[in-house]
Design a protein around this motif. Structure first.
Motif, PDB file in Angstrom:
ATOM      1  N   GLU A 156       0.905  -1.284  -0.011  1.00 24.72           N
ATOM      2  CA  GLU A 156       0.015  -0.138  -0.007  1.00 24.72           C
ATOM      3  C   GLU A 156       0.883   1.174   0.145  1.00 24.72           C
ATOM      4  O   GLU A 156       0.206   2.439  -0.246  1.00 24.72           O
ATOM      5  N   ASN A 157       1.897   1.281   0.362  1.00 21.52           N
ATOM      6  CA  ASN A 157       2.971   2.456   0.548  1.00 21.52           C
ATOM      7  C   ASN A 157       4.445   2.212  -0.367  1.00 21.52           C
ATOM      8  O   ASN A 157       5.480   1.972   0.620  1.00 21.52           O
ATOM      9  N   GLN A 158       4.381   1.766  -1.542  1.00 22.58           N
ATOM     10  CA  GLN A 158       5.571   1.297  -2.183  1.00 22.58           C
ATOM     11  C   GLN A 158       6.465   2.218  -1.914  1.00 22.58           C
ATOM     12  O   GLN A 158       6.292   3.307  -2.553  1.00 22.58           O
ATOM     13  N   SER A 159       7.855   2.048  -1.596  1.00 24.57           N
ATOM     14  CA  SER A 159       8.979   2.971  -1.524  1.00 24.57           C
ATOM     15  C   SER A 159       8.980   4.106  -0.692  1.00 24.57           C
ATOM     16  O   SER A 159       9.507   5.093  -0.593  1.00 24.57           O
ATOM     17  N   GLY A 160       7.748   4.052   0.383  1.00 21.76           N
ATOM     18  CA  GLY A 160       7.455   5.221   1.069  1.00 21.76           C
ATOM     19  C   GLY A 160       6.765   6.320   0.191  1.00 21.76           C
ATOM     20  O   GLY A 160       6.702   7.501   0.863  1.00 21.76           O
ATOM     21  N   LYS A 161       6.546   6.087  -0.846  1.00 18.78           N
ATOM     22  CA  LYS A 161       6.034   7.170  -1.963  1.00 18.78           C
ATOM     23  C   LYS A 161       4.385   7.343  -1.917  1.00 18.78           C
ATOM     24  O   LYS A 161       3.858   8.168  -2.865  1.00 18.78           O
ATOM     25  N   GLY A 162       3.732   6.350  -1.296  1.00 15.80           N
ATOM     26  CA  GLY A 162       2.316   6.243  -1.149  1.00 15.80           C
ATOM     27  C   GLY A 162       1.744   5.471  -2.521  1.00 15.80           C
ATOM     28  O   GLY A 162       0.453   5.591  -2.440  1.00 15.80           O
ATOM     29  N   TRP A 163       2.572   4.798  -3.222  1.00 15.97           N
ATOM     30  CA  TRP A 163       1.984   4.328  -4.507  1.00 15.97           C
ATOM     31  C   TRP A 163       1.499   2.693  -3.660  1.00 15.97           C
ATOM     32  O   TRP A 163       1.930   2.223  -3.030  1.00 15.97           O
ATOM     33  N   ARG A 164       0.540   2.341  -4.552  1.00 14.68           N
ATOM     34  CA  ARG A 164      -0.271   0.904  -4.458  1.00 14.68           C
ATOM     35  C   ARG A 164       0.383   0.195  -5.456  1.00 14.68           C
ATOM     36  O   ARG A 164      -0.157   0.394  -6.507  1.00 14.68           O
ATOM     37  N   THR A 165       1.017  -0.794  -5.215  1.00 19.08           N
ATOM     38  CA  THR A 165       1.364  -1.982  -5.960  1.00 19.08           C
ATOM     39  C   THR A 165       0.832  -3.294  -6.006  1.00 19.08           C
ATOM     40  O   THR A 165       0.844  -3.705  -4.670  1.00 19.08           O
ATOM     41  N   THR A 166       0.518  -4.119  -6.849  1.00 14.39           N
ATOM     42  CA  THR A 166       0.339  -5.489  -6.650  1.00 14.39           C
ATOM     43  C   THR A 166       1.299  -6.292  -7.894  1.00 14.39           C
ATOM     44  O   THR A 166       1.077  -5.672  -9.003  1.00 14.39           O
ATOM     45  N   LEU A 167       1.576  -7.536  -7.582  1.00 13.76           N
ATOM     46  CA  LEU A 167       2.003  -8.478  -8.531  1.00 13.76           C
ATOM     47  C   LEU A 167       1.373  -9.731  -8.200  1.00 13.76           C
ATOM     48  O   LEU A 167       1.599 -10.335  -7.239  1.00 13.76           O
ATOM     49  N   THR A 168       0.720 -10.415  -9.152  1.00 13.86           N
ATOM     50  CA  THR A 168      -0.157 -11.646  -9.058  1.00 13.86           C
ATOM     51  C   THR A 168       0.354 -12.571 -10.181  1.00 13.86           C
ATOM     52  O   THR A 168       0.244 -12.458 -11.340  1.00 13.86           O
ATOM     53  N   GLY A 169       1.005 -13.689  -9.651  1.00 17.01           N
ATOM     54  CA  GLY A 169       1.199 -14.681 -10.737  1.00 17.01           C
ATOM     55  C   GLY A 169       0.386 -16.047 -10.317  1.00 17.01           C
ATOM     56  O   GLY A 169       0.196 -16.475  -9.197  1.00 17.01           O
ATOM     57  N   ARG A 170      -0.162 -16.654 -11.583  1.00 18.32           N
ATOM     58  CA  ARG A 170      -0.839 -17.958 -11.552  1.00 18.32           C
ATOM     59  C   ARG A 170      -0.185 -19.038 -12.330  1.00 18.32           C
ATOM     60  O   ARG A 170       0.022 -18.574 -13.545  1.00 18.32           O
ATOM     61  N   TRP A 171       0.020 -20.295 -11.925  1.00 22.28           N
ATOM     62  CA  TRP A 171       0.572 -21.427 -12.799  1.00 22.28           C
ATOM     63  C   TRP A 171      -0.325 -22.476 -12.901  1.00 22.28           C
ATOM     64  O   TRP A 171      -0.719 -23.019 -11.642  1.00 22.28           O
ATOM     65  N   ASN A 172      -0.998 -23.066 -13.768  1.00 19.93           N
ATOM     66  CA  ASN A 172      -1.886 -24.094 -14.018  1.00 19.93           C
ATOM     67  C   ASN A 172      -1.176 -25.500 -14.703  1.00 19.93           C
ATOM     68  O   ASN A 172      -1.840 -26.073 -15.281  1.00 19.93           O
ATOM     69  N   GLY A 173       0.228 -25.409 -14.352  1.00 22.48           N
ATOM     70  CA  GLY A 173       0.680 -26.410 -14.990  1.00 22.48           C
ATOM     71  C   GLY A 173       1.223 -26.462 -16.380  1.00 22.48           C
ATOM     72  O   GLY A 173       0.865 -25.574 -17.104  1.00 22.48           O
ATOM     73  N   GLY A 174       2.465 -26.875 -16.602  1.00 24.32           N
ATOM     74  CA  GLY A 174       2.956 -26.739 -18.157  1.00 24.32           C
ATOM     75  C   GLY A 174       3.431 -25.482 -18.127  1.00 24.32           C
ATOM     76  O   GLY A 174       3.991 -24.712 -17.246  1.00 24.32           O
ATOM     77  N   LYS A 175       2.916 -24.976 -19.593  1.00 19.21           N
ATOM     78  CA  LYS A 175       3.111 -23.593 -19.846  1.00 19.21           C
ATOM     79  C   LYS A 175       2.142 -22.710 -19.756  1.00 19.21           C
ATOM     80  O   LYS A 175       1.926 -21.619 -20.036  1.00 19.21           O
ATOM     81  N   ASN A 176       1.149 -23.055 -18.932  1.00 24.06           N
ATOM     82  CA  ASN A 176      -0.206 -22.515 -18.711  1.00 24.06           C
ATOM     83  C   ASN A 176       0.017 -21.561 -17.559  1.00 24.06           C
ATOM     84  O   ASN A 176      -0.219 -21.838 -16.468  1.00 24.06           O
ATOM     85  N   TYR A 177       0.183 -20.118 -17.762  1.00 24.60           N
ATOM     86  CA  TYR A 177       0.301 -19.290 -16.560  1.00 24.60           C
ATOM     87  C   TYR A 177       0.086 -17.734 -17.139  1.00 24.60           C
ATOM     88  O   TYR A 177       0.019 -17.469 -18.232  1.00 24.60           O
TER      89      TYR A 177
END
Length: 342
Positions: free
Chosen positions: A308-329
Motif C-alpha cells: 500500500e505504500n511502495q518505497s514510502g511514496k504512497g504508491w499502491r502496487t500489486t504483483l499476481t502470478g498464477r500457474w496451472n501446470g506446464g506452460k499455462n500461466y
C-alpha cells in the motif's frame, strides 16, 4: 498478595563485590468474587457491573480479558465509569464512595462493595455566555448539544466546551479558555450554565515537521495537511489534517505536538509524530490434482504480492502470478499513484 524481598551474598573471589538476590513470593492470583452496589436506584446492578472491568469471576472470565483479575487500576477506572454513567443521565452531583474490599478466607477472591449517592437528576435551566464574545449568543446556542429544558448530559456538556474551543481556534485563538460555571436550583431540579470565555492572543502556524516516518516520505504526509505555514491558526482544519494522516492506513498512531516559536510567541510550530506499521502482504499457495482415471497429475500454484505504500511514496502496487501446470500461466502487475504531483 505478592511480596518481594532481597538479600546480599558475598562473592567468594572478590571481597569488594556482592551478589544481589531477589526473592519473590507470588502468593497466588487474586480474582474478583462478588461485586455489590449500594444506593443505586436509577441503574440496576447488572447495568452498572456490565460496564466494569472488575466483573465477578465466571468460567467465561478466562477467555474475556481482562476477565475478573483483581487490579486496583481497574477498580479506579470502574469508579470513574460509574460516576460518568450517572452524570451522563443528569445526576450532576453524584457521589461514588471508595470501594470496600474484603478478601475471602481462601485468599483467592475479593468481594467489592461500592456505595453511590445518586442525588438529583437535573435538566438544563438556561445557558449564558460572558467574557470575550466573538459570536452572538444565539449562534453559540444553536451549535450546542445541550438545550434548555433538556437533560443535563455530561457527555454533551464536555463536547460543547470542546466545540467552543474549536470555534475560537478557527479564528486564530489557539489558547482560548472556556470556563463553565454552574448554578443549581435543587427545588426545580435545574442547572444554569454560564460559559466564561477568555480568547487569549491570536496565533499563526509556523513550521510543520514529521518524526517517526522512517519509510514514508515527508511529502506523502505534507500533502494531507489542510493548513499551511504562516496561516492563521485553525483548530478544525488541524484536526482534519491529523484525520487525513490516520486514514492513509500507514500508521498505528498519529500524534500532534505543538510548541511556541522561540523567536515569536505568536507562532506555533507543530510536529506530527507517527508510528509506522507493515503495509505489505505476501501470499503463496500450491496444490496438486489428479484425474479420475489417475493417469493425469497436475500441479498448480498462485502467488501475490501487494504493497500500500511502495518505497514510502504512497504508491499502491500489486504483483499476481498464477500457474496451472506446464506452460499455462499468467502474470498481472498493478500500479496506482493516488496523488499526481502530490
Amino acid at each position: 498478595l505478592a511480596k518481594a524481598t532481597y538479600k546480599l551474598e558475598p562473592t567468594p573471589n572478590n571481597p569488594n563485590e556482592v551478589s544481589l538476590v531477589f526473592n519473590v513470593e507470588e502468593g497466588g492470583k487474586v480474582l474478583v468474587g462478588d461485586v455489590h452496589i449500594l444506593g443505586n436506584v436509577f441503574f440496576n446492578d447488572a447495568e452498572l457491573i456490565g460496564q466494569f472491568y472488575s466483573k465477578p469471576y465466571t468460567r467465561l472470565s478466562n477467555i474475556s480479558p481482562p476477565g475478573s483479575v483483581y487490579n486496583d487500576e481497574f477498580i479506579k477506572r470502574d469508579v470513574e465509569m460509574m460516576s460518568f454513567l450517572y452524570k451522563d443521565q443528569g445526576f450532576a452531583e453524584v457521589n461514588v464512595g471508595n470501594p470496600v474490599k474484603i478478601i475471602e478466607e481462601d485468599r483467592r477472591y475479593v468481594r467489592l462493595t461500592l456505595e453511590v449517592e445518586e442525588g438529583i437528576q437535573y435538566s438544563v435551566g438556561g445557558i449564558e455566555f460572558s467574557g470575550d464574545l466573538l459570536y452572538t449568543p444565539e449562534e453559540m446556542k444553536e451549535w450546542m448539544l445541550l438545550k434548555p429544558n433538556a437533560l443535563f448530559r455530561f457527555g454533551n456538556f464536555r463536547k460543547d466546551v470542546e466545540m467552543l474551543i474549536d470555534k475560537y481556534g478557527d479564528k486564530g485563538y489557539a489558547f482560548a479558555d472556556v470556563n463553565p460555571k454552574h448554578r443549581y436550583d435543587r427545588e426545580k431540579k435545574l442547572v444554569y450554565l454560564n460559559y466564561e470565555i477568555t480568547k487569549g492572543e491570536k496565533v499563526y502556524f509556523g513550521d510543520f515537521t514529521f518524526i517517526g516516518n522512517t519509510k514514508t516520505r515527508d511529502n506523502v504526509l505534507r500533502r494531507e495537511l489542510e493548513v499551511a505555514d504562516s496561516e492563521l491558526y485553525s483548530g478544525t482544519r488541524l484536526t482534519k489534517s491529523k484525520s487525513n494522516m490516520d486514514r492513509l492506513g500507514y500508521f498505528e498512531e498519529v500524534q500532534t505536538l505543538r510548541e511556541r516559536d522561540e523567536r515569536n510567541p505568536q507562532i506555533l510550530n507543530y510536529k506530527f509524530k507517527v508510528k509506522e506499521k507493515p503495509t505489505g502482504q505476501l501470499q503463496a499457495a500450491m496444490g496438486f490434482s489428479q484425474s479420475a482415471e489417475g493417469n493425469q497429475n497436475k500441479w498448480f500454484g498462485q502467488g501475490k504480492y501487494s504493497e500500500e505504500n511502495q518505497s514510502g511514496k504512497g504508491w499502491r502496487t500489486t504483483l499476481t502470478g498464477r500457474w496451472n501446470g506446464g506452460k499455462n500461466y499468467d502474470l498481472e502487475v498493478g500500479w496506482t499513484d493516488p496523488r499526481l504531483n502530490d
